[in-house]
Enzyme design. Structure first.
Site, PDB file in Angstrom:
ATOM      1  CE  LYS A  57      85.302  57.403  76.991  1.00 36.47           C
ATOM      2  NZ  LYS A  57      84.771  56.106  77.816  1.00 36.47           N
TER       3      LYS A  57
ATOM      4  CG  ASP B 229      79.667  52.127  84.604  1.00 40.72           C
ATOM      5  OD1 ASP B 229      78.951  52.306  85.415  1.00 40.72           O
ATOM      6  OD2 ASP B 229      80.446  53.300  84.482  1.00 40.72           O
TER       7      ASP B 229
ATOM      8  CG  ASN C 157      77.990  54.933  80.949  1.00 43.37           C
ATOM      9  OD1 ASN C 157      78.415  56.003  80.793  1.00 43.37           O
ATOM     10  ND2 ASN C 157      78.116  54.142  82.164  1.00 43.37           N
TER      11      ASN C 157
ATOM     12  CG  ASP D  74      81.522  56.038  79.347  1.00 42.68           C
ATOM     13  OD1 ASP D  74      82.446  56.667  78.531  1.00 42.68           O
ATOM     14  OD2 ASP D  74      81.123  56.967  80.444  1.00 42.68           O
TER      15      ASP D  74
END
Length: 272
Positions: free
Chosen positions: A45, A198, A203, A216
């Site tokens: 990322k 989240d 995820n 995530d």
């Protein structure tokens, strides 16, 4: 490897002989690439740091969260973290299994029940984490301060928010919603645990009925577990196209629906 990617040497040395593809799974707002060879896969990322950048701060926060979680939860392992003058980069290992919205879990009602078991196990696993020395705050007060900070800086505008129709009918703009959230915080944040932040189906990963890991994690930290329960139920309803699995989920996490918190955290997530 994708020749268009110009990466720091500390990152490049880990992936130089691997194939590369851009990855659109999960809910990350960073650029995500998968590097793979016959025996392993890594995920990178990265996000630019220009100006006051919420996404860049989120990636740095995810790095800190995952660092703290090592050995506590099935999260990715950090291979390399690089923060230079232009970008933040986070290179991590792969989580095995399939996300709970993968075709494997959506093909039959029986497989959806397996996904529910994975999701419920994930909530229980999060609640088992010892938060005594956890330095990462994900409570309501902290989130409201972050949302207000970026709203005041005009980094977010109405086009940024993908609101549900029911929210649009109640609030004219993000500021009105934020003001309501500040004035109507839940009467208590009593169920304080380590939270994912989240907790949506993309995820949360499983292998058959068993949870295999979380991805995530930029929004993770100590907070009310109802933030995760709420987003999980909403995500189940969307991905399963049904409310039929709510009862099974609540039974497996041994919790009754708290309407006040459920409705509040749905609205809070509209500003995320």
């Amino acid at each position: 490897m994708n020749n268009k990617l110009i990466l720091p040497e500390k990152i490049h040395r880990h992936i130089k002989d691997m194939s590369c593809e851009q990855n659109n799974g999960g809910c990350s707002k960073s650029s995500v690439y998968k590097f793979y060879s016959p025996d392993k896969a890594l995920y990178l990322k990265f996000i630019g740091k220009a100006g006051i950048n919420q996404l860049s701060e989120d990636l740095e926060r995810e790095y800190k969260v995952i660092s703290w979680l090592q050995g506590k939860l099935p999260a990715p392992e950090i291979i390399e973290w690089v923060s230079d003058e232009r970008f933040n980069y986070l290179l991590m290992t792969e989580i095995k299994g399939a996300s709970t919205c993968d075709d494997y879990y959506l093909q039959t009602p029986q497989k959806m029940e397996e996904a529910v078991s994975v999701l419920a196990s994930g909530i229980k696993l999060l609640k088992s984490v010892d938060i005594t020395d956890c330095p990462i705050n994900a409570g309501v007060e902290m989130k409201l301060k972050i949302y207000e900070k970026y709203m005041n800086l005009n980094l977010n505008n109405e086009n940024y928010y993908d609101w549900r129709e029911t929210t649009k009918q109640r609030f004219k703009n993000p500021r009105e919603l934020l003001d309501w959230l500040i004035k109507n915080k839940p009467s208590k944040e009593s169920e304080i645990y380590f939270t994912h932040g989240d907790y949506c189906l993309p995820n949360i990963f499983g292998i058959d009925k068993n949870i295999s890991g979380f991805i995530d994690l930029a929004s993770a930290g100590v907070g009310d577990i109802w933030t995760d329960i709420t987003l999980c139920v909403r995500s189940m309803r969307y991905n399963f196209n049904s409310f039929d699995y709510d009862k099974m989920f609540f039974e497996q996490i041994e919790t009754d629906l708290d309407e006040e918190k459920f409705n509040y955290y749905l609205l809070l997530d509209e500003l995320a």
